[in-house]
Design a protein around this motif. Sequence first.
Motif, PDB file in Angstrom:
ATOM      1  N   LYS A  92       8.172   3.253 -18.219  1.00  0.00           N
ATOM      2  CA  LYS A  92       7.505   2.068 -17.652  1.00  0.00           C
ATOM      3  C   LYS A  92       7.262   2.213 -16.155  1.00  0.00           C
ATOM      4  O   LYS A  92       6.216   1.793 -15.649  1.00  0.00           O
ATOM      5  N   PHE A  93       8.202   2.797 -15.428  1.00  0.00           N
ATOM      6  CA  PHE A  93       7.984   3.044 -14.000  1.00  0.00           C
ATOM      7  C   PHE A  93       6.827   4.014 -13.797  1.00  0.00           C
ATOM      8  O   PHE A  93       5.988   3.819 -12.929  1.00  0.00           O
ATOM      9  N   GLN A  94       6.789   5.051 -14.611  1.00  0.00           N
ATOM     10  CA  GLN A  94       5.704   6.024 -14.488  1.00  0.00           C
ATOM     11  C   GLN A  94       4.364   5.375 -14.842  1.00  0.00           C
ATOM     12  O   GLN A  94       3.351   5.629 -14.185  1.00  0.00           O
ATOM     13  N   ALA A  95       4.333   4.531 -15.860  1.00  0.00           N
ATOM     14  CA  ALA A  95       3.100   3.841 -16.233  1.00  0.00           C
ATOM     15  C   ALA A  95       2.636   2.905 -15.119  1.00  0.00           C
ATOM     16  O   ALA A  95       1.441   2.849 -14.803  1.00  0.00           O
ATOM     17  N   GLY A 137       6.020   2.371  -8.468  1.00  0.00           N
ATOM     18  CA  GLY A 137       6.265   1.764  -9.778  1.00  0.00           C
ATOM     19  C   GLY A 137       6.999   0.442  -9.672  1.00  0.00           C
ATOM     20  O   GLY A 137       6.666  -0.524 -10.356  1.00  0.00           O
ATOM     21  N   SER A 138       7.998   0.373  -8.794  1.00  0.00           N
ATOM     22  CA  SER A 138       8.758  -0.879  -8.608  1.00  0.00           C
ATOM     23  C   SER A 138       7.873  -1.986  -8.062  1.00  0.00           C
ATOM     24  O   SER A 138       7.869  -3.109  -8.588  1.00  0.00           O
ATOM     25  N   ILE A 139       7.132  -1.676  -7.012  1.00  0.00           N
ATOM     26  CA  ILE A 139       6.259  -2.694  -6.430  1.00  0.00           C
ATOM     27  C   ILE A 139       5.200  -3.102  -7.439  1.00  0.00           C
ATOM     28  O   ILE A 139       4.891  -4.289  -7.593  1.00  0.00           O
ATOM     29  N   GLY A 140       4.663  -2.122  -8.159  1.00  0.00           N
ATOM     30  CA  GLY A 140       3.673  -2.429  -9.199  1.00  0.00           C
ATOM     31  C   GLY A 140       4.234  -3.306 -10.297  1.00  0.00           C
ATOM     32  O   GLY A 140       3.597  -4.279 -10.727  1.00  0.00           O
ATOM     33  N   LEU A 141       5.442  -2.985 -10.774  1.00  0.00           N
ATOM     34  CA  LEU A 141       6.076  -3.821 -11.802  1.00  0.00           C
ATOM     35  C   LEU A 141       6.302  -5.237 -11.303  1.00  0.00           C
ATOM     36  O   LEU A 141       6.079  -6.210 -12.032  1.00  0.00           O
ATOM     37  N   MET A 142       6.746  -5.362 -10.049  1.00  0.00           N
ATOM     38  CA  MET A 142       6.990  -6.705  -9.509  1.00  0.00           C
ATOM     39  C   MET A 142       5.685  -7.480  -9.376  1.00  0.00           C
ATOM     40  O   MET A 142       5.632  -8.669  -9.710  1.00  0.00           O
TER      41      MET A 142
END
Length: 190
Positions: A36-39, A108-113
């Motif tokens: 999920k982080f990579q996506a 990935g973290s910023i994108g997920l948030m």
Amino acid sequence: RDTFDSTDTDVMNDYRQIMSQVLAAQEPLSHQALVKFQAAYMKHTVERNGSVEDVVLPFLGSLLTGVDETNEAVRPIHTSIRDFLVDAKRSGMFSINVSQGHEILTVGSIGLMIDQLHFNICHLESSYVLNADVEDLKDRITEYIPLELSYACCFWGAHLKFVQYTDFVYDMIKTFILEYSLHWIEVLSV
């Protein structure tokens, strides 16, 4: 792909990306969370299009634990694995640049948030009730805050300090701070 082919450039790129995340993670992440982080990283960058394929981790069971279960923490079986992989002289073509993992986990973290944070994420009936007084708060956290989002909220800054400044990262952080920081604080509070 049925085998891990170290002569295949795409396979080796996938290997380096996933292993760099495993080695850069502040706490072990599950197989599913790594994907999920990579996506999220790929979604929020123009580096690569397409879907994230899980073609590498299943073949790394001799180096890592947790590769066979999607929700099991993936980690090196011994610290010597990490030491070997980050030493380019010793590991050669299998060497890992951990800074790539920090970049993937930061973006990935910023994108997920940005993708997942929203007002009243735990669907509380009232914002006037203290978190300590919400009887089923643990169940709500489990239901509404996935582990990868929890990790992103807690550790994006720890990864950011290892990432080289770019306008792209700056713009992501600016969007996050201006539009999602209150929702981030809400997650941190629970």
